[in-house]
Write an enzyme that holds these catalytic residues in place. Sequence first.
Site, PDB file in Angstrom:
ATOM      1  CE  LYS A 116      -2.319   1.672   3.533  1.00  0.00           C
ATOM      2  NZ  LYS A 116      -2.482   3.165   3.648  1.00  0.00           N
ATOM      3  CG  ASP A 166      -4.787   4.808   1.786  1.00  0.00           C
ATOM      4  OD1 ASP A 166      -5.815   5.094   1.401  1.00  0.00           O
ATOM      5  OD2 ASP A 166      -4.262   4.447   3.053  1.00  0.00           O
ATOM      6  CE  LYS A 209      -6.968   6.655   4.871  1.00  0.00           C
ATOM      7  NZ  LYS A 209      -5.721   5.935   4.563  1.00  0.00           N
ATOM      8  CG  ASP A 265     -11.681  18.773  -2.925  1.00  0.00           C
ATOM      9  OD1 ASP A 265     -12.387  19.480  -2.978  1.00  0.00           O
ATOM     10  OD2 ASP A 265     -10.211  18.988  -2.778  1.00  0.00           O
ATOM     11  CB  THR A 301      -8.965   1.645  12.042  1.00  0.00           C
ATOM     12  OG1 THR A 301      -7.860   2.352  11.445  1.00  0.00           O
ATOM     13  CG2 THR A 301      -9.571   1.089  11.037  1.00  0.00           C
ATOM     14  NE  ARG A 324       1.715   2.376  12.799  1.00  0.00           N
ATOM     15  CZ  ARG A 324       0.910   3.280  13.306  1.00  0.00           C
ATOM     16  NH1 ARG A 324       1.308   4.317  13.955  1.00  0.00           N
ATOM     17  NH2 ARG A 324      -0.708   3.096  13.173  1.00  0.00           N
TER      18      ARG A 324
HETATM   19  O1  LIG Z   1      -7.128   3.513   4.148  1.00  0.00           O
HETATM   20  C1  LIG Z   1      -6.586   2.879   4.761  1.00  0.00           C
HETATM   21  O2  LIG Z   1      -5.855   2.006   4.557  1.00  0.00           O
HETATM   22  C2  LIG Z   1      -6.641   3.195   6.472  1.00  0.00           C
HETATM   23  C3  LIG Z   1      -7.772   3.612   6.689  1.00  0.00           C
HETATM   24  C4  LIG Z   1      -8.188   3.526   7.977  1.00  0.00           C
HETATM   25  O3  LIG Z   1      -9.318   3.512   8.553  1.00  0.00           O
HETATM   26  N1  LIG Z   1      -7.216   3.286   9.097  1.00  0.00           N
HETATM   27  C5  LIG Z   1      -5.636   3.040   8.498  1.00  0.00           C
HETATM   28  O4  LIG Z   1      -5.031   2.580   9.499  1.00  0.00           O
HETATM   29  N2  LIG Z   1      -5.457   2.781   7.333  1.00  0.00           N
HETATM   30  C6  LIG Z   1      -4.123   2.888   6.746  1.00  0.00           C
HETATM   31  O5  LIG Z   1      -3.644   1.428   7.067  1.00  0.00           O
HETATM   32  C7  LIG Z   1      -2.462   1.564   7.561  1.00  0.00           C
HETATM   33  C8  LIG Z   1      -2.357   0.855   9.010  1.00  0.00           C
HETATM   34  O6  LIG Z   1      -0.723   1.021   9.367  1.00  0.00           O
HETATM   35  P1  LIG Z   1      -0.439   0.538  10.633  1.00  0.00           P
HETATM   36  O7  LIG Z   1      -0.964   1.046  12.009  1.00  0.00           O
HETATM   37  O8  LIG Z   1       0.774   0.924  10.761  1.00  0.00           O
HETATM   38  O9  LIG Z   1      -0.790  -1.079  10.677  1.00  0.00           O
HETATM   39  C9  LIG Z   1      -1.823   3.023   7.390  1.00  0.00           C
HETATM   40  O10 LIG Z   1      -1.132   3.102   6.101  1.00  0.00           O
HETATM   41  C10 LIG Z   1      -3.373   3.997   7.394  1.00  0.00           C
HETATM   42  O11 LIG Z   1      -2.858   4.955   6.623  1.00  0.00           O
END
Ligand SMILES: O=C(O)c1cc(=O)[nH]c(=O)n1[C@@H]1O[C@H](COP(=O)(O)O)[C@@H](O)[C@H]1O
Length: 243
Positions: A37, A64, A66, A69, A128, A220
């Site tokens: 991603k 991604d 996001k 707009d 999230t 992470r």
């Molecule tokens: O669109 C996303 O991927 C995304 C949406 C969401 O609601 N929460 C979320 O954590 N993400 C993405 O998912 C990844 C989660 O990363 P970690 O928290 O490091 O596992 C990050 O790159 C966020 O940008």
Amino acid sequence: MGNREQVEQRVIVALDVPDEQAAIALIDQLPQVVWWKVGLELFTSIGPKILEVLKSRQKRIFLDLKFDDIPNTVAGACRSAATYGVDLLTIHATAGRDALKAATEAAQEGAAKAGVQPPKLIAITLLTSISARQLAFDLKIPLELPEYALEMALLAQESGLDGVVCSPQEAAQLRQTCGNDFLLVCPGVRPTWADKGDQKRSLTPAQAIIAGADYLVIGRPITTATEPELAWKRISEELTTVT
Ligand SMILES: O=C(O)c1cc(=O)[nH]c(=O)n1[C@@H]1O[C@H](COP(=O)(O)O)[C@@H](O)[C@H]1O
């Protein structure tokens, strides 16, 4: 026990690093990863050249960005992004019905013009990192969180999108209501041994798959692990027990 290769195709690793050197180092350190991603940090830093790096290694790409707009602007952004030939692309459901519809059409147009497959367009339901308390007290949304997430998913589905990004905590309900053809991509996934960090609505990889997620997005716990290969292996092993 699930086949290891099939399991690995359902995990998308978030390439949240600041520059090209760090990105290439990670991609080459984890050759088994099929899906990467590319998000706001890396794309803002180095732009579309990271997509070429991934394509040259036959990787699948979740772009991604996001988008959120007015309809004309998100449509333009999706038209441009679709020319890259990526597999998944994101927009916020809160952009609204007109923007979601315009984005869907524009992504098809952009891909057709470039002669590539259109991306699956998926909508963020509710980040999230937002808790039920924050939804009520900071964002002033007068719905229970699961109901709000469901409403956003239904809005996306009615607008012609291919699926949503949702917390694994809402995946079972969304799967039941939106059906099996609607993609559920779940970030906020945390093995029991990993830090939650800023994620507020998480489940473990195995729980997320059982709940009905098509894809898990994990950053992470793998990318900042002392040994990313070992973290990846532990996650794939956990998933083979439930798929
Ligand atoms: O669109 C996303 O991927 C995304 C949406 C969401 O609601 N929460 C979320 O954590 N993400 C993405 O998912 C990844 C989660 O990363 P970690 O928290 O490091 O596992 C990050 O790159 C966020 O940008």
